[in-house]
Design an enzyme around this catalytic site. Structure first.
Site, mmCIF file in Angstrom:
data_model
loop_
_atom_site.group_PDB
_atom_site.id
_atom_site.type_symbol
_atom_site.label_atom_id
_atom_site.label_comp_id
_atom_site.label_asym_id
_atom_site.label_seq_id
_atom_site.Cartn_x
_atom_site.Cartn_y
_atom_site.Cartn_z
ATOM 1 N N ASP A 162 -11.090 -9.417 -11.837
ATOM 2 C CA ASP A 162 -12.029 -10.079 -12.754
ATOM 3 C C ASP A 162 -13.204 -10.806 -12.084
ATOM 4 O OD1 ASP A 162 -9.603 -9.578 -13.932
ATOM 5 O OD2 ASP A 162 -9.243 -11.610 -14.603
ATOM 6 N N ASP B 66 -6.791 -18.475 -17.700
ATOM 7 C CA ASP B 66 -8.188 -18.035 -17.730
ATOM 8 C C ASP B 66 -9.104 -18.990 -18.492
ATOM 9 O OD1 ASP B 66 -7.017 -15.875 -16.460
ATOM 10 O OD2 ASP B 66 -6.991 -14.621 -18.253
HETATM 11 C C1 FRU Z 1 -6.960 -10.195 -15.992
HETATM 12 C C2 FRU Z 1 -5.995 -11.110 -15.262
HETATM 13 C C3 FRU Z 1 -6.155 -12.554 -15.705
HETATM 14 C C4 FRU Z 1 -5.628 -13.309 -14.520
HETATM 15 C C5 FRU Z 1 -6.131 -12.466 -13.377
HETATM 16 C C6 FRU Z 1 -5.235 -12.447 -12.163
HETATM 17 O O1 FRU Z 1 -7.228 -9.040 -15.278
HETATM 18 O O2 FRU Z 1 -4.662 -10.682 -15.456
HETATM 19 O O3 FRU Z 1 -5.502 -12.869 -16.908
HETATM 20 O O4 FRU Z 1 -6.114 -14.610 -14.454
HETATM 21 O O5 FRU Z 1 -6.265 -11.155 -13.872
HETATM 22 O O6 FRU Z 1 -5.825 -11.737 -11.126
#
Ligand code: FRU
Length: 514
Positions: A46, A176
């Protein structure tokens, strides 16, 4: 690097010194992208903490430099002033505390005056608990606050929320944080969550000082829509309040939701009296139609543009990326400017990318077009009419449009044998009026009808060749595209570097020294 041990900056620096050969092997891979941000080695997911701070854009991202399959997450860091020349910085946040020992997970940034505030999820896996299942129990999801005055050196980490602060009916999955300032002057935070009944939702928190957060309510659908909503983002665009989030556990419906996890946008209505939000759940739309698009984040830049960057990848897919053999995986999408019109979210490639265009060829007669293009190009097709069309985008990869009679038609992306397991993805259109294709060495982003729909996908195969045939008429312009440039931190302004030498801003304890 051990999988479940903290990583300190010093560990990373030592590892980096010892792995020059790894970096060279990755850099030599012909599938490295020309105009997309990638991990220097290892894994990226992300985009995090997207912002413009004192003129400079910061693009942080989920990063595992050590290996390409993604385990322990750090925050990697790129910066740019123009989206053409980038500085690749050292990672800024490491999983080095008990409350983030198993990953500095996704989060956001908010620039307030001279201070950049970042919030992220400190992820902890309690393996030693007898009831550990990492869903309902045994998972720590801490919301952590850090600040910086230069985007590179961060203060001591402060935990502002732990699992005990989330509503009692939440599972261990709460993460998040996306933080923004409301028109009321208050700070708001949205968190993605899964409740104990395994329903996806968003939690709302509010704060007056960015330190103390009060629970204000939640947002979900009346009928369950997946078991977990990741990476929520709430913003107002052209008068419409929107939630962008990534629901997991939604099954395929007609031509929609073919990927393992979804990325959707939902229209919200706020109650004037209570301020509570509700979702128009009959109208949940997909943000992207391709195989590789997930966890996007948006931010407002200093010109007032709402800019989106996504992860050009997806977790848990049954297709892969052969780049793993060369020691790296995944990339970020090109930045896109968002608008909202006639009930839909519109995405347009950021205009700065126009400066990557070099050679230009114009085809006044679209049908029958046969161009000797390479694989790195941009093509703009404008249709005056289109009943049926087949466009070859590069060797073995096509876009087909089958129009109905006055009822629009279906556009299908077909990766054939070049998708490493990816086959077809369709979308229903009210007609085909325009296509803007960005083809990079191993990716495609296709903006349909001025950005009303987008397909984002990885693609493999090194041979180009573009053709258009069918019952259609119109015009095409094809451009060669230059690559992004990369500058050393000092070449940029020297400012960030001077701050670093002086040990950050003095008022905050420099993360590097903890
Ligand atoms: C989305 C996710 C988020 C988390 C991150 C971990 O792709 O699963 O919810 O914070 O990636 O890398």
């Amino acid at each position: 690097m051990k999988k479940y041990e903290k990583v300190f900056r010093e560990d990373y620096e030592r590892w980096h010194r010892e792995n020059e050969a790894y970096r060279e092997r990755v850099a030599a891979d012909p599938r490295r992208l020309a105009f997309h941000l990638m991990p220097e080695t290892g894994w990226l997911n992300d985009p995090n903490g997207l912002c413009q701070f004192h003129g400079e854009y910061h693009i942080y991202y989920q990063y595992t430099p050590f290996e390409p399959t993604g385990e322990l997450k750090l925050w990697g860091h790129y910066s740019t002033r123009d989206f053409l020349t980038y500085v690749r910085h050292e990672p800024v946040l490491f999983p080095d505390q008990d409350f983030d020992a198993h990953g500095v997970y996704s989060g956001s940034a908010l620039a307030e005056g001279d201070v950049l505030h970042c919030f992220y999820t400190g992820n902890v896996k309690y393996f030693d608990r007898p009831d550990y299942d990492y869903i309902m129990t045994g998972r720590g999801s801490n919301t952590v606050h850090v600040t910086s005055r230069d985007g590179e050196n961060f203060s001591e980490k402060k935990v502002v929320l732990t699992n005990a602060d989330y509503p009692e009916d939440m599972s261990g999955h709460v993460r998040d944080p996306k933080v923004f300032k409301g028109s009321d002057g208050a700070y708001h935070m949205v968190l993605g969550a899964r409740d104990k009944e395994s329903r996806g939702l968003v939690l709302f928190y509010e704060s007056a000082d960015l330190e103390h957060w009060v629970y204000r309510g939640r947002l979900s659908t009346k009928n369950p829509f997946g078991y977990m909503w990741e990476c929520p983002d709430v913003f107002c665009l052209d008068g419409q309040l929107l939630l962008v989030c990534c629901p997991q556990g939604v099954s395929r419906r007609g031509l929609d939701f073919w990927n393992v996890h979804q990325c959707t946008y939902m229209k919200l209505t706020a109650d004037r009296q209570t301020g509570a939000c509700s979702v128009d759940e009959a109208d949940i739309r997909m943000l992207d139609r391709g195989f590789d698009f997930y966890a996007p984040q948006t931010f407002l830049d200093e010109q007032g543009r709402r800019i989106l960057i996504g992860w050009m990848g997806i977790p848990d897919a049954d297709y892969g990326n052969p780049t793993v053999d060369a020691g790296w995986q995944h990339a970020l999408t090109i930045p896109r400017e968002l608008s909202f019109s006639k009930g839909r979210l519109i995405q347009k490639p950021l205009r700065e990318l126009g400066a990557l265009r070099s050679g230009c060829r114009i085809y006044e007669d679209l049908a029958g077009l046969c161009a000797e293009s390479g694989i790195v190009y941009e093509a703009e097709l404008t249709f005056t009419e289109c009943l049926r069309m087949e466009m070859k985008l590069r060797e073995g990869v096509s876009l087909r449009y089958e129009g109905g009679h006055g009822e629009g038609g279906i556009l299908t992306l077909d990766l054939g044998e070049k998708g490493a397991g990816r086959k077809e993805r369709p979308v229903r259109l009210d007609g085909l009026r325009g296509l803007q294709v960005f083809s990079d060495t191993s990716s495609l982003e296709i903006f349909v009808n001025g950005g009303e729909e987008v397909f984002t996908t990885r693609v493999y195969g090194q041979k180009g060749g573009m053709e258009v045939a069918g019952a259609c008429a119109g015009r095409a312009v094809v451009y060669d595209l230059k690559s992004f440039s990369y500058a050393e931190p000092d070449e940029k302004t020297g400012l960030g570097d001077a701050c670093r030498r002086n040990g950050s801003d003095g008022s905050e304890k420099n993360q590097k020294n903890t």
